[in-house]
Design an enzyme around this catalytic site. Structure first.
Site, mmCIF file in Angstrom:
data_model
loop_
_atom_site.group_PDB
_atom_site.id
_atom_site.type_symbol
_atom_site.label_atom_id
_atom_site.label_comp_id
_atom_site.label_asym_id
_atom_site.label_seq_id
_atom_site.Cartn_x
_atom_site.Cartn_y
_atom_site.Cartn_z
ATOM 1 N N GLU A 69 -6.872 5.271 7.511
ATOM 2 C CA GLU A 69 -6.643 6.676 7.161
ATOM 3 C C GLU A 69 -7.866 7.261 6.466
ATOM 4 O OE1 GLU A 69 -2.906 6.025 5.151
ATOM 5 O OE2 GLU A 69 -2.030 5.470 7.077
ATOM 6 N N GLU B 170 -5.602 -4.167 10.755
ATOM 7 C CA GLU B 170 -4.530 -3.182 10.932
ATOM 8 C C GLU B 170 -4.802 -2.356 12.183
ATOM 9 O OE1 GLU B 170 -2.474 -2.233 6.933
ATOM 10 O OE2 GLU B 170 -4.234 -0.972 7.077
ATOM 11 N N ASN C 102 0.874 -1.176 0.000
ATOM 12 C CA ASN C 102 0.000 0.000 0.000
ATOM 13 C C ASN C 102 0.910 1.224 0.000
ATOM 14 O OD1 ASN C 102 -1.803 2.030 0.442
ATOM 15 N ND2 ASN C 102 -2.287 1.455 2.556
ATOM 16 N N HIS D 106 -9.577 1.741 4.594
ATOM 17 C CA HIS D 106 -8.303 1.880 5.317
ATOM 18 C C HIS D 106 -8.512 2.869 6.471
ATOM 19 C CE1 HIS D 106 -4.212 3.071 6.254
ATOM 20 N NE2 HIS D 106 -3.843 1.916 5.720
ATOM 21 N N SER E 98 3.255 -1.622 10.402
ATOM 22 C CA SER E 98 4.707 -1.731 10.612
ATOM 23 C C SER E 98 5.263 -3.131 10.339
ATOM 24 C CB SER E 98 5.084 -1.257 12.022
ATOM 25 O OG SER E 98 4.759 0.113 12.178
ATOM 26 N N LYS F 160 0.179 4.279 -0.478
ATOM 27 C CA LYS F 160 -0.431 5.530 0.013
ATOM 28 C C LYS F 160 -0.108 6.667 -0.973
ATOM 29 C CE LYS F 160 -0.161 3.567 4.554
ATOM 30 N NZ LYS F 160 -0.088 3.747 5.995
HETATM 31 P P1 PGA Z 1 2.751 0.646 7.578
HETATM 32 O O1 PGA Z 1 1.295 0.858 6.905
HETATM 33 O O2 PGA Z 1 3.275 -0.669 7.067
HETATM 34 O O3 PGA Z 1 3.555 1.820 7.107
HETATM 35 O O4 PGA Z 1 2.539 0.631 9.047
HETATM 36 C C1 PGA Z 1 0.409 -0.193 6.741
HETATM 37 C C2 PGA Z 1 -0.892 0.296 6.170
HETATM 38 O O5 PGA Z 1 -1.350 1.378 6.554
HETATM 39 O O6 PGA Z 1 -1.519 -0.368 5.309
#
Ligand code: PGA
Length: 256
Positions: free
Chosen positions: A94, A164, A9, A92, A209, A11
Site C-alpha cells: 500500500e 504479500e 498489521n 508495504h 488474506s 493499517k
Molecule cells: P490482509 O492484509 O490480511 O487484510 O489481506 C495483509 C497485509 O496487507 O499486511
C-alpha cells in the site's frame, strides 16, 4: 529452526482506546511463535503501556529514513525506538502503490531501522497483472534486491521479509500454500546468494488474506515462517485463532 513471527498489521484502524480494549481481551501464551502488533502511530504509546514487559512485541507500520528534520507529518526511528517498538514494517504494497515508495526509499528506511537496532519487516509481492504475465519471480527478485541492498550482512536474524502477493491482500483470495511456498523458496534462494548460510535464519512471513482456516496449511510450508495479518488481526479472537493454527503447524513439523 526459525521461530515464526505472526504480526498484526492494523493499517488505519483502531484508536488508542480501541487498542486498549483489544489488548485487554487478547491473551496469547506461546513460546513456539513470536507475536507482534503494529497499531497506527497514535496508538503506539497506549499499546506499549498495555503490553508492558510481556512477550508480545510492538511494531510500527512505517518510518521515515532520516533521523530528524523538516519532514512535516513524518515519524523517525528514534521516536519509534523510544516507544519500545521492536519491528517496523517497511515497503508495504500500500505504501509502494499509494504513496509512491520505491525500492530505494525502502532500502533507506531499512538502513534506518537496522541502524537503531530494530528489525525491519520488508514487504515484497507481485500484482495480479504481473502474476498473469508470468513475471512473479522477476518482480519479487527485483524488489528484494533493491529493497534489501542496505541490509546488514552480519545479522540476518535482524531482518524479516514478508511475501504479500498484492492480489491476495484484503481480497479474500489467498495464495495456495504450494504457490506461496514456491515464491518463499525463490526468496530463500535469493537471500542465500546474499547472506550465505545466514539466509536460513531469516524469517519469511506470508501475508494476504490469512485467516484461521488457512493459517495452518500456510504455516506448515517449509519456507513460510509466520504471517503478516491485516483484516483478520482486528478481532482478538480471530487473531488468537491464527496464532494457534501456526503454533499447531510448528508442532506438527517438529514431530515429523
Ligand atoms: P490482509 O492484509 O490480511 O487484510 O489481506 C495483509 C497485509 O496487507 O499486511
Amino acid at each position: 529452526m526459525r521461530r515464526p513471527l505472526v504480526a498484526a498489521n492494523w493499517k488505519m484502524h483502531k484508536t488508542p482506546r480501541e487498542t486498549r480494549a483489544f489488548l485487554a481481551s487478547f491473551r496469547v501464551k506461546t513460546d513456539a511463535v513470536e507475536v507482534a502488533i503494529a497499531p497506527p502511530f497514535p496508538a503506539l504509546a497506549e499499546a506499549a503501556r498495555s503490553l508492558g514487559d510481556g512477550p508480545i512485541a510492538l511494531a510500527a507500520q512505517n518510518v521515515h529514513a532520516e533521523p530528524s528534520g523538516a519532514f512535516t507529518g513524518e515519524v523517525s526511528i528514534g521516536m519509534l525506538a523510544e516507544l519500545g517498538c521492536r519491528y517496523v514494517i517497511v515497503g508495504h504494497s500500500e505504501r509502494r502503490a499509494l504513496f509512491g515508495e520505491s525500492n530505494d526509499t525502502v532500502a533507506r528506511k531499512l538502513a534506518a531501522v537496522q541502524g537503531a537496532e530494530l528489525v525491519p519487516i520488508v514487504c515484497v509481492g507481485e500484482t495480479l497483472a504481473e502474476r498473469e504475465a508470468g513475471r512473479t519471480g522477476d518482480v519479487v527478485r527485483e524488489q528484494l534486491r533493491g529493497s534489501t541492498e542496505s541490509a546488514r550482512r552480519d545479522a540476518p536474524e535482524r531482518l524479516v521479509i514478508a511475501y504479500e502477493p498484492v492480489w491476495a491482500i484484503g481480497s479474500g483470495r489467498t495464495a495456495t500454500p504450494e504457490l506461496a511456498q514456491e515464491v518463499h523458496a525463490l526468496i530463500r534462494r535469493e537471500l542465500r546468494a546474499r547472506f550465505g548460510e545466514g539466509a536460513e535464519r531469516i524469517r519469511i512471513q506470508y501475508g494476504g488474506s490469512v485467516k484461521p482456516d488457512n493459517a495452518r496449511a500456510l504455516g506448515a510450508q517449509p519456507d513460510i515462517d509466520g504471517a503478516l495479518v491485516g483484516g483478520a488481526s482486528l478481532d482478538p479472537a480471530g487473531f488468537s485463532a491464527i496464532i494457534r493454527e501456526i503454533e499447531a503447524a510448528v508442532a506438527e513439523e517438529s514431530r515429523t
